[in-house]
Scaffold this motif. Structure first.
Motif, PDB file in Angstrom:
ATOM      1  N   GLY A  52    -129.691  16.518   6.489  1.00 44.78           N
ATOM      2  CA  GLY A  52    -130.803  16.153   5.756  1.00 44.78           C
ATOM      3  C   GLY A  52    -131.513  15.593   6.415  1.00 44.78           C
ATOM      4  N   LEU A  53    -131.124  15.270   7.729  1.00 41.51           N
ATOM      5  CA  LEU A  53    -132.282  14.690   9.000  1.00 41.51           C
ATOM      6  C   LEU A  53    -133.462  14.821   9.351  1.00 41.51           C
ATOM      7  CD1 LEU A  53    -129.360  12.165   9.757  1.00 41.51           C
ATOM      8  CD2 LEU A  53    -131.221  11.388   8.035  1.00 41.51           C
ATOM      9  N   ILE A  54    -133.310  16.219   9.867  1.00 43.63           N
ATOM     10  CA  ILE A  54    -134.172  17.334  10.479  1.00 43.63           C
ATOM     11  C   ILE A  54    -133.993  18.867   8.976  1.00 43.63           C
ATOM     12  CG2 ILE A  54    -134.086  16.066  12.369  1.00 43.63           C
ATOM     13  CD1 ILE A  54    -132.351  17.731  13.711  1.00 43.63           C
ATOM     14  N   LYS A  76    -122.763  13.460  -2.782  1.00 43.04           N
ATOM     15  CA  LYS A  76    -120.890  13.831  -2.245  1.00 43.04           C
ATOM     16  C   LYS A  76    -120.765  13.415  -1.266  1.00 43.04           C
ATOM     17  CE  LYS A  76    -119.708  16.829  -6.234  1.00 43.04           C
ATOM     18  NZ  LYS A  76    -119.416  18.673  -6.025  1.00 43.04           N
ATOM     19  N   MET A  77    -121.999  13.304  -0.360  1.00 46.43           N
ATOM     20  CA  MET A  77    -121.851  13.255   1.004  1.00 46.43           C
ATOM     21  C   MET A  77    -122.713  11.532   1.974  1.00 46.43           C
ATOM     22  SD  MET A  77    -124.448  15.543   3.041  1.00 46.43           S
ATOM     23  CE  MET A  77    -124.353  15.454   5.204  1.00 46.43           C
ATOM     24  N   SER A  78    -122.077  11.581   2.485  1.00 48.37           N
ATOM     25  CA  SER A  78    -122.635  10.458   3.288  1.00 48.37           C
ATOM     26  C   SER A  78    -122.836  10.594   4.838  1.00 48.37           C
ATOM     27  CB  SER A  78    -121.854   9.248   3.364  1.00 48.37           C
ATOM     28  OG  SER A  78    -122.662   7.831   3.735  1.00 48.37           O
ATOM     29  N   CYS A  79    -122.810   9.802   6.036  1.00 49.69           N
ATOM     30  CA  CYS A  79    -122.830  10.407   7.408  1.00 49.69           C
ATOM     31  C   CYS A  79    -122.939   8.801   8.304  1.00 49.69           C
ATOM     32  CB  CYS A  79    -123.902  11.035   7.978  1.00 49.69           C
ATOM     33  SG  CYS A  79    -126.075  10.416   7.510  1.00 49.69           S
ATOM     34  N   ALA A 143    -117.570   1.927   6.929  1.00 51.76           N
ATOM     35  CA  ALA A 143    -117.503   0.482   4.993  1.00 51.76           C
ATOM     36  C   ALA A 143    -119.005   1.630   4.749  1.00 51.76           C
ATOM     37  CB  ALA A 143    -117.716  -0.599   5.146  1.00 51.76           C
ATOM     38  N   LEU A 144    -119.948   0.995   5.015  1.00 53.34           N
ATOM     39  CA  LEU A 144    -121.492   1.696   5.037  1.00 53.34           C
ATOM     40  C   LEU A 144    -121.450   2.999   4.038  1.00 53.34           C
ATOM     41  CD1 LEU A 144    -123.738  -0.206   7.024  1.00 53.34           C
ATOM     42  CD2 LEU A 144    -123.655  -0.992   4.884  1.00 53.34           C
ATOM     43  N   ALA A 145    -120.878   4.281   4.945  1.00 56.32           N
ATOM     44  CA  ALA A 145    -120.514   5.520   4.815  1.00 56.32           C
ATOM     45  C   ALA A 145    -120.262   5.685   3.598  1.00 56.32           C
ATOM     46  CB  ALA A 145    -120.680   6.043   5.668  1.00 56.32           C
ATOM     47  N   LEU A 146    -119.326   4.929   2.996  1.00 55.86           N
ATOM     48  CA  LEU A 146    -118.185   4.872   1.934  1.00 55.86           C
ATOM     49  C   LEU A 146    -118.883   4.377   0.738  1.00 55.86           C
ATOM     50  CD1 LEU A 146    -115.022   4.279   3.750  1.00 55.86           C
ATOM     51  CD2 LEU A 146    -115.252   6.167   2.924  1.00 55.86           C
ATOM     52  N   LEU A 147    -119.465   3.722   0.670  1.00 58.09           N
ATOM     53  CA  LEU A 147    -119.927   3.412  -0.731  1.00 58.09           C
ATOM     54  C   LEU A 147    -121.105   3.657  -1.024  1.00 58.09           C
ATOM     55  CD1 LEU A 147    -122.218  -0.149   0.475  1.00 58.09           C
ATOM     56  CD2 LEU A 147    -120.336  -0.041  -0.917  1.00 58.09           C
ATOM     57  N   GLY A 148    -120.730   3.999  -3.154  1.00 58.03           N
ATOM     58  CA  GLY A 148    -121.283   5.945  -3.635  1.00 58.03           C
ATOM     59  C   GLY A 148    -120.115   6.536  -3.681  1.00 58.03           C
ATOM     60  N   GLU A 151    -117.791  12.618  -0.951  1.00 58.72           N
ATOM     61  CA  GLU A 151    -116.748  13.493  -0.982  1.00 58.72           C
ATOM     62  C   GLU A 151    -116.673  14.030   0.542  1.00 58.72           C
ATOM     63  OE1 GLU A 151    -116.030  16.495  -3.678  1.00 58.72           O
ATOM     64  OE2 GLU A 151    -117.206  15.174  -4.986  1.00 58.72           O
ATOM     65  N   LEU A 152    -117.627  13.546   1.522  1.00 56.37           N
ATOM     66  CA  LEU A 152    -117.853  14.432   2.495  1.00 56.37           C
ATOM     67  C   LEU A 152    -118.234  13.393   3.654  1.00 56.37           C
ATOM     68  CD1 LEU A 152    -117.879  16.405   5.165  1.00 56.37           C
ATOM     69  CD2 LEU A 152    -120.196  16.987   4.164  1.00 56.37           C
ATOM     70  N   LEU A 153    -117.690  13.011   4.834  1.00 53.92           N
ATOM     71  CA  LEU A 153    -118.060  12.291   5.954  1.00 53.92           C
ATOM     72  C   LEU A 153    -119.151  12.453   7.119  1.00 53.92           C
ATOM     73  CD1 LEU A 153    -115.559   9.383   5.124  1.00 53.92           C
ATOM     74  CD2 LEU A 153    -118.098   9.344   4.645  1.00 53.92           C
TER      75      LEU A 153
END
Length: 301
Positions: A52-54, A76-79, A143-148, A151-153
């Motif tokens: 959702g960045l662009i 549910k996601m992080s990047c 590690a930043l992406a895993l906070l919270g 379920e999806l990286l």
């Protein structure tokens, strides 16, 4: 099996230039999906649209069966796209705590300790970010992406530039995360490393998905060959071409025979021709060579 990411007919234009064209993608829940393509092929652009960045130009993106812009889906996601957004003079701990505060996490300290443990960084929590090595910074980004507890990286080139030990640690982390039920979309140019961990692959070229394949399908589809070395490679190659249809030579100067034949048969045939074999092996084409062949016009796959 449900898809964590499902993309249909995705297109992205920047002005008059189309960089993503009718792209389809299927990333199953719990998979490590290796996203492969040359520079400029559209990998990062696709990942940024997924996150959702662009905005996309047309097509659909669904995450866990819902529209990717659904407000509930973002938890549910992080990047990790490009490099981690950290303050250089702050410690690793304080950078993570700041991000945990931004996410409004309830048990911030416990979560930060947990993600530091997951990425093997417990002993470096007090280090200033600017003093960390590249491998450490990549792990801090994860590690930043895993906070919270997403379920999806979505990870863009997390192993590029790392030394051998750094890549080993990163492999172990990603496999460990997948074993805990995380779905990981990872792009990388280091295909030999990707081959060790990926369960699925998507290969993109000029903004189009040209192939999706599971690791099991890849194993079956890759050609096996007999590789050998002799004192006179040119003479040996000419002799072998008189008997076998598919004979060539690789960059390591092994003569390869792709015909359905046993090493014993080859040894016997060359012995009859007074050719002594110095080395012989049975091997298969790896991901990098598979990819290069696929990229060629009239490739072997």
């Amino acid at each position: 099996m449900m898809n964590a990411i499902e993309i249909r007919n995705l297109c992205k234009n920047f002005g008059d230039k189309q960089v993503i064209s009718s792209l389809n993608m299927n990333v199953p829940v719990g998979s490590i999906y290796g996203f492969i393509g040359e520079n400029g092929s559209g990998k990062s652009t696709t990942e940024k649209m997924i996150c959702g960045l662009i905005p996309l130009t047309s097509g659909t993106i669904k995450l866990f069966g819902k529209d990717y812009l659904d407000i509930d889906i973002h938890s549910k996601m992080s990047c990790l796209i490009e490099s981690p957004g950290c303050f250089p003079s702050l410690s690793v701990w304080n950078n993570l705590m700041l991000h945990a505060t931004n996410l409004n996490l309830v048990n911030k300290e416990d979560e930060v300790r947990e993600v530091l443990k997951l990425v093997r960084m417990e002993g470096a929590a007090g280090n200033k970010y600017k003093n960390c090595s590249l491998g450490m910074k990549q792990r801090i980004g994860i590690a930043l992406a895993l906070l919270g507890n997403p379920e999806l990286l979505v990870l863009d080139e997390p192993i590029n530039g790392l030394d051998v030990d750094g890549m080993r640690i990163m492999r172990e982390i990603l496999v460990d995360l997948a074993s805990k039920g995380k779905t990981i979309l990872i792009s990388s140019h280091i295909l030999g490393e990707l081959e060790k961990i990926a369960t699925h692959y998507g290969i993109i070229r000029h903004g189009k998905m040209i192939k999706e394949i599971t690791a099991e399908e890849f194993e079956k589809e890759c050609r096996t060959f007999i590789g050998l070395k002799t004192k006179d490679l040119n003479l040996t190659k000419e002799i072998l071409k008189n008997k076998y249809d598919r004979v060539d030579q690789d960059e390591e100067e092994y003569i390869r025979i792709y015909d359905n034949v046993t090493p014993e048969e080859v040894v016997q045939y060359l012995y009859q021709k007074n050719i002594i074999i110095n080395e012989i092996k049975v091997d298969r084409v790896g991901l990098e060579e598979y990819y290069i062949d696929l990229m060629k016009e009239g490739g072997k796959y």
